[in-house]
Design an enzyme around this catalytic site. Structure first.
Site, short mmCIF file in Angstrom:
data_model
loop_
_atom_site.label_atom_id
_atom_site.label_comp_id
_atom_site.label_asym_id
_atom_site.label_seq_id
_atom_site.Cartn_x
_atom_site.Cartn_y
_atom_site.Cartn_z
N LYS A 107 0.65 -1.46 -0.06
CA LYS A 107 0.21 0.22 -0.18
C LYS A 107 0.96 1.35 -0.28
O LYS A 107 1.51 2.16 1.05
CB LYS A 107 -1.17 -0.09 1.31
CG LYS A 107 -1.65 0.88 0.97
CD LYS A 107 -2.34 1.12 2.66
CE LYS A 107 -3.83 2.18 2.77
NZ LYS A 107 -4.82 2.34 3.80
N LYS A 161 -1.75 -1.27 -4.19
CA LYS A 161 -3.04 -0.28 -4.00
C LYS A 161 -1.54 1.13 -4.26
O LYS A 161 -1.14 1.30 -2.90
CB LYS A 161 -3.12 -0.48 -2.50
CG LYS A 161 -5.01 0.73 -2.50
CD LYS A 161 -5.35 0.92 -1.03
CE LYS A 161 -6.31 1.96 -0.73
NZ LYS A 161 -7.05 1.94 0.42
#
Length: 338
Positions: free
Chosen positions: A206, A259
Site C-alpha cells: 500500500k 494499492k
C-alpha cells in the site's frame, strides 16, 4: 505478390496480425483476458443512523449508507452476481480516541454490519477493513505516542480488532495499516480464538499515494498531522513491494494486495510473479474520480474507460479487483452477453 516474392523478415503478407482482429467474433474468441462478476470486490461505506444515503461529493454516484440500506445494497449486489464486499465504517468524532477503543466494541458499527449482512446474505463473502484511522482522533492507522505512530502496540490492537470481526462473522479481515508483523500476529490471534477459517487479505504493498483523497472524504479520515509515509510505501519502490508481499505470505496471508491500481500495474505484475497466493489490486477512489470527472466534461467515454481500466488490472496479474465500479461493470458485462 506471391509467397516466393516475399522478402520481409516479418513474414508479411503470409503473417497478418489483423486477420485475428477482423471480426468481433474472432476478437472475442481470442481474447487473452476476460472480466467477470466474480473478479470484483465491491467497497461499501457504512455510517450511523437509519435510511441514510449520503452522497460523496468527490465520488459521484457513490454513497455512505446507514446499516439498514447497506443490508439491502449487499443483497442487491449479490443478486446481481457480485460475490464479495469490503466494509468500511465512518465513526463519529465523539467515538474516536488514540487507543482504538471503538474498534474493539463488539456492538460497534463494523461488527453489527458484518452480523446483519451475513444474516441477510449468507452466501456473500464479507471482508472488513482492519485499521485504526477511522477510529483515531489523529486520523492515523496506528496508536500515536510522542508524535510517532508506534508499531507493536498498534499490532496488538489490530489483532484484537480482527478477532472481533471474525467473531461477528467476517469471512476475511483486510489489514490496511502497513504495520510490521501484523499479519503473523493476526493469524495467531485468529487461530488461538477458534477462527482458523477466517482469511486474511493483506494490504501488502500500500503506497503513500496521492490517489486516496476521495476515500478520505468518504470517511473523513485524513491524518490530523503529518502524513503516512513512515508506514505506507514510497511510490518509487518495486522490490520493496515484492519483499513485503513475500513476508505477508510467509506470515499467513491468504491473499496479498497492491494499492493503488493503474499507476502500479508494474508492481502488480512483479508481485504476481513472486507469490503463490492470490493477488488483489485496489482500483482506488482517485482512479474512479478521475474517470468520472473526465466523463462529465465529455473528454472520455466513461464506460469504455472503466472497463479498460479494470481489464488492465486483470492483465497485469490481479486475481481480484476491489473497485467502486463493481456494480456498473457487472451490469455492462451482463448486457454485453445478451
Amino acid at each position: 505478390m506471391t509467397p516466393t516474392e516475399n522478402h520481409f523478415p516479418s513474414g508479411f503478407p503470409l503473417s497478418r496480425g489483423r486477420r485475428n482482429r477482423y471480426q468481433q467474433s474472432r476478437r472475442t474468441m481470442l481474447a487473452e483476458h476476460r472480466l467477470s462478476a466474480s473478479d470484483f470486490i465491491a467497497p461499501m461505506f457504512i455510517t450511523e443512523g437509519a435510511e441514510v444515503k449520503e452522497p460523496i461529493s468527490s465520488m459521484p454516484d457513490y454513497h455512505r449508507l446507514s446499516l439498514d440500506l447497506a443490508v439491502h445494497q449487499a443483497a442487491s449486489w449479490h443478486e446481481l452476481g457480485i460475490t464479495a464486499i469490503l466494509l468500511f465504517v465512518m465513526v463519529p468524532d465523539a467515538k474516536k480516541d488514540n487507543e482504538g477503543t471503538e474498534a474493539l466494541n463488539e456492538n460497534g458499527l463494523m461488527q453489527m454490519a458484518v452480523k446483519r449482512i451475513k444474516e441477510a446474505v449468507p452466501g456473500l463473502t464479507v471482508m472488513t477493513d482492519v485499521a485504526l484511522d477511522p477510529y483515531s482522533s489523529y486520523g492515523h492507522d496506528g496508536v500515536v505516542r510522542d508524535g510517532r505512530i508506534v508499531n507493536d502496540e498498534t499490532v496488538d490492537v489490530l489483532a484484537r480488532m480482527s478477532v472481533s470481526h471474525a467473531r461477528a462473522g467476517a469471512d476475511y479481515v483486510a489489514p490496511s495499516d502497513m504495520m510490521d508483523g501484523r499479519i503473523g500476529e493476526i493469524r495467531l490471534a485468529l487461530e488461538a480464538n477458534g477462527f482458523p477459517d477466517t482469511g486474511i487479505l493483506a494490504y501488502s504493498a500500500k503506497y503513500a499515494s496521492g490517489f486516496y483523497g476521495p476515500f478520505r472524504d468518504a470517511l473523513e479520515s485524513a491524518p490530523g498531522f503529518g502524513d503516512k509515509k513512515t508506514y505506507q510505501m514510497d511510490p518509487a519502490n518495486v522490490r520493496e513491494a515484492v519483499r513485503e508481499a513475500r513476508m505477508d505470505e510467509g506470515e499467513g496471508a491468504d491473499m496479498v494486495m497492491v494499492k493503488p491500481g493503474l499507476p502500479y500495474l508494474d508492481v502488480v505484475r512483479a508481485v504476481r510473479e513472486s507469490v503463490r497466493v492470490p493477488v488483489a489490486v485496489y482500483n482506488v477512489s482517485g482512479e474512479y474520480a478521475m474517470i468520472k470527472a473526465a466523463a462529465e466534461k465529455g473528454w472520455l467515454d466513461e464506460e469504455a474507460a472503466m472497463l479498460e481500466s479494470l481489464l488492465a488490472c486483470k492483465r497485469a496479474g490481479a486475481d481480484v479487483i476491489a473497485t467502486y465500479w463493481a456494480e456498473k461493470a457487472v451490469r455492462l458485462l451482463r448486457e454485453s452477453q445478451k
